[in-house]
Design an enzyme around this catalytic site. Sequence first.
Site, PDB file in Angstrom:
ATOM      1  N   GLY A  84      -0.201  -1.731   6.211  1.00  0.00           N
ATOM      2  CA  GLY A  84      -0.422  -3.022   7.056  1.00  0.00           C
ATOM      3  C   GLY A  84      -1.918  -3.478   7.275  1.00  0.00           C
ATOM      4  O   GLY A  84      -2.731  -3.086   6.388  1.00  0.00           O
TER       5      GLY A  84
ATOM      6  N   GLY B 120     -10.425  -0.944   4.594  1.00  0.00           N
ATOM      7  CA  GLY B 120      -9.479  -0.815   5.449  1.00  0.00           C
ATOM      8  C   GLY B 120      -9.244   0.357   6.100  1.00  0.00           C
ATOM      9  O   GLY B 120     -10.125   1.305   5.820  1.00  0.00           O
TER      10      GLY B 120
ATOM     11  N   GLY C  54      -5.100  -2.921   8.146  1.00  0.00           N
ATOM     12  CA  GLY C  54      -6.010  -1.702   8.208  1.00  0.00           C
ATOM     13  C   GLY C  54      -6.968  -1.655   9.568  1.00  0.00           C
ATOM     14  O   GLY C  54      -7.171  -0.503  10.220  1.00  0.00           O
TER      15      GLY C  54
ATOM     16  N   ARG D 250     -15.258  -5.113   2.116  1.00  0.00           N
ATOM     17  CA  ARG D 250     -14.526  -4.986   3.437  1.00  0.00           C
ATOM     18  C   ARG D 250     -13.907  -3.689   2.921  1.00  0.00           C
ATOM     19  O   ARG D 250     -13.165  -3.285   1.972  1.00  0.00           O
ATOM     20  CB  ARG D 250     -13.428  -5.883   3.554  1.00  0.00           C
ATOM     21  CG  ARG D 250     -12.453  -5.810   4.617  1.00  0.00           C
ATOM     22  CD  ARG D 250     -11.188  -5.241   4.128  1.00  0.00           C
ATOM     23  NE  ARG D 250      -9.997  -4.943   5.207  1.00  0.00           N
ATOM     24  CZ  ARG D 250      -9.017  -4.379   4.980  1.00  0.00           C
ATOM     25  NH1 ARG D 250      -8.535  -3.731   3.747  1.00  0.00           N
ATOM     26  NH2 ARG D 250      -8.025  -4.267   5.995  1.00  0.00           N
TER      27      ARG D 250
ATOM     28  N   THR E 219       0.860  -1.057  -0.060  1.00  0.00           N
ATOM     29  CA  THR E 219      -0.284   0.144  -0.048  1.00  0.00           C
ATOM     30  C   THR E 219       0.847   1.132   0.015  1.00  0.00           C
ATOM     31  O   THR E 219       1.768   1.229   0.793  1.00  0.00           O
ATOM     32  CB  THR E 219      -0.837   0.175   1.276  1.00  0.00           C
ATOM     33  OG1 THR E 219      -1.833  -0.853   1.129  1.00  0.00           O
ATOM     34  CG2 THR E 219      -1.449   1.288   1.409  1.00  0.00           C
TER      35      THR E 219
HETATM   36  C1  SD4 Z   1      -5.781  -2.213   4.319  1.00  0.00           C
HETATM   37  N1  SD4 Z   1      -3.792  -1.026   4.954  1.00  0.00           N
HETATM   38  O1  SD4 Z   1      -6.608  -2.347   3.359  1.00  0.00           O
HETATM   39  C2  SD4 Z   1      -4.421  -1.700   3.928  1.00  0.00           C
HETATM   40  C3  SD4 Z   1      -3.584  -2.814   3.419  1.00  0.00           C
HETATM   41  C4  SD4 Z   1      -1.942  -2.542   3.297  1.00  0.00           C
HETATM   42  O2  SD4 Z   1      -0.220  -3.131   2.211  1.00  0.00           O
HETATM   43  O3  SD4 Z   1      -1.493  -1.780   3.721  1.00  0.00           O
HETATM   44  N2  SD4 Z   1      -1.525  -3.255   2.181  1.00  0.00           N
HETATM   45  O4  SD4 Z   1      -5.888  -2.603   5.301  1.00  0.00           O
END
Ligand code: SD4
Length: 331
Positions: free
Chosen positions: A243, A221, A245, A219, A191
């Site tokens: 990370g 995040g 979320g 869903r 992300t």
């Molecule tokens: C999430 N924070 O949708 C995002 C996912 C992510 O690298 O960071 N992926 O939760």
Amino acid sequence: MKRRNFLKNSTIGTAGLITAPILASFDSTESINSLDNVDLPIQWPIAICTWNFANATAKAWEVLSAGGNSLDAVEQGVMVEEADVNNQTVGKGGRPDRDGHVTLDACIMDKDGNCGAVIYLQNITHAVSVARRVMEETPHVMLAGKGAEQFAYEKGFKKEDLLTDKSKAEWTTWKKTSQYKPVINIENHDTIGMLAIDKNGEISGACTTSGMAYKYGGRVGDSPIIGAGLFVDNEVGGATATGVGEEVVRTVGSFLIVELMRQGKTPQEACEEGVKRIMDKNKDRRDFQIGFIAINKKGETGSYCIHPGFSYSMYTKAGQVNKPSESYIKP
Ligand code: SD4
């Protein structure tokens, strides 16, 4: 030293941190006021982003070094990853949800606290640009799902199939077991959250993702949630997250980090405290990754994560670096 004194004594200089051409641009009353409480030296312009997205910070730098503003820099910077089909956690080529739909979350925030977000957006590569149009051309902050998609078409964005053969093949394999087991620094990886300060000292941020792979349909995040995945306060600084979320939302992580900086913590200290708050709520859990990056008004940066392996990319006039992040769990 406060800015006004610094300008009086500008021949003293602060080698490596600020240049004459940059000083020459400090002519707006607005930026003078916003600097009254800022100790110098400062490091502007600057762009940082989660992970080692060298092409993204290079694009942001291209905008900043040409005198562009931080809002354009962060938008154009993260667009590089949205368009990159090899990045399977952002934009086109992103991994789908468990039903095979690629759904994007993104947000953007400017120096005045204006913000826009899109949630569960399908069939449009540049979610961040749709978020910016929401911010600039509607009375709203967030648009979700079909409404966001319809809005994008009205604004001229084109419909695209975001599911690449590679992501489709992996999803097909995943369906054989349908086990939801995010892999630290792999499945959570990529992300992009970006923060930039332009030559006038104005801060903006953007965050964009296809979210957790094989998530439940619907869903959402942290990434499009202002305060969770991203927060900017032009007086103080900005923060953004990558990370799992759900855990970032539970602590309103990016807002927390900016507020901690407001109270006097450095970006590094604030990121460490942000991760600690998350770990305090997850005493028995070690199986997930979160990484925060932050920047303050001076252009000082920091980062912290749960597991080793996270890093952030930074571009200043000194060039580009990838900075490994320290972690809560030691290597
Ligand atoms: C999430 N924070 O949708 C995002 C996912 C992510 O690298 O960071 N992926 O939760």
